[in-house]
Design a protein around this motif. Structure first.
Motif, PDB file in Angstrom:
ATOM      1  N   PRO A  67      11.107   5.058  -3.832  1.00 45.56           N
ATOM      2  CA  PRO A  67      10.811   3.633  -3.697  1.00 45.56           C
ATOM      3  C   PRO A  67       9.889   3.266  -2.547  1.00 45.56           C
ATOM      4  O   PRO A  67       9.174   2.266  -2.625  1.00 45.56           O
ATOM      5  CB  PRO A  67      12.196   3.012  -3.509  1.00 45.56           C
ATOM      6  N   ASP A  68       9.896   4.054  -1.457  1.00 48.19           N
ATOM      7  CA  ASP A  68       9.188   3.582  -0.268  1.00 48.19           C
ATOM      8  C   ASP A  68       8.390   4.675   0.429  1.00 48.19           C
ATOM      9  O   ASP A  68       8.076   4.541   1.590  1.00 48.19           O
ATOM     10  CB  ASP A  68      10.203   2.985   0.720  1.00 48.19           C
TER      11      ASP A  68
ATOM     12  N   SER B 267       9.313   7.488   1.500  1.00 48.80           N
ATOM     13  CA  SER B 267      10.093   8.455   2.264  1.00 48.80           C
ATOM     14  C   SER B 267      11.376   8.838   1.533  1.00 48.80           C
ATOM     15  O   SER B 267      11.729  10.000   1.462  1.00 48.80           O
ATOM     16  CB  SER B 267      10.420   7.933   3.664  1.00 48.80           C
TER      17      SER B 267
END
Lengths: 112, 113
Positions: free
Chosen positions: B70-71, B73
């Motif tokens: 999602p981000d 990481s």
């Protein structure tokens, strides 16, 4: 079905001896071969990789590969009680994304 | 030494509930994987992920499973409606390149009751 076979053991050796672990695989197209060590309840830890026929040594560990016979082996010299674990053989096709097929593992017991 | 971090270490859930298992791969790694190990059995491949998409998945990885990064990481595995047979240790792994043996996280033990 691509299979990786290992003797489940346990393989018992005395401290200081050589432990010999074996693995056979069914897929002749396999290109990459790995040995992982797994302590009970823990995650697999990579200890050796081998990609071409012959021997590869790293410290007390030697991996041996024979693609014609479709087997991989791991020798552990000067075995220590801390080497007691399950040793997983894993094989990958050279796909680039490296899905690993694991054997069931051989349990090694090193007695003091 | 860089590590693959997984949370939670243990999750207990009721059958039919959704669970999300979380992983933070090693920062410069590009290839991400989920494996599972049912107690006493082999480590089994679930899915590989590269360049923000699934590159390969196993027969185990059916419509109940999904993965997401999602981000940039985190790398997550979602099981939509858990079954008793989903009880297992789930391992996340990452590698810098697809050609080399990869690093496993410490695992999440999922218990479905």
């Amino acid at each position: 079905q691509k299979e990786v076979e290992q003797n489940s053991g346990p393989l018992s050796v005395p401290e200081g001896a050589i432990a010999s672990l074996n693995c056979t695989y069914s897929d002749r197209g396999s290109q990459s071969f790995f040995w992982y060590r797994q302590y009970s309840g823990k995650s697999p830890e990579l200890i050796m990789s081998i990609y071409s026929n012959g021997d590869k040594e790293d410290g007390r560990f030697t991996a041996q590969l024979n693609k014609a016979s479709q087997y991989v082996s791991l020798l552990i010299r000067d075995s220590q009680p801390s080497d007691s674990a399950t040793y997983l053989c894993a094989v990958a096709m050279n796909t680039g994304f490296q899905k690993l097929v694991f054997g069931t593992g051989t349990r090694l017991l090193v007695s003091p | 030494e860089p590590e693959v971090t997984q949370t939670p270490s243990h999750q207990v859930t009721q059958m039919g509930q959704e669970v999300i298992l979380r992983c933070v791969p090693i920062s410069n790694h590009l290839y991400f994987y989920w494996y599972r190990q049912i107690l006493g059995q082999k480590v089994e491949f679930l899915v590989s992920f590269y360049n923000n998409e699934i590159s390969e998945k196993s027969e185990i990885f059916d419509d109940q499973f999904s993965v997401e990064r999602p981000d940039g990481s985190n790398f997550t595995l979602k099981i939509r409606s858990t079954k008793l047979e989903d009880s297992a240790m789930y391992f996340c792994a990452s590698s810098v390149a697809g050609m080399y043996g990869y690093t496993f996280g410490s695992g999440t033990r999922l218990t479905v009751v």
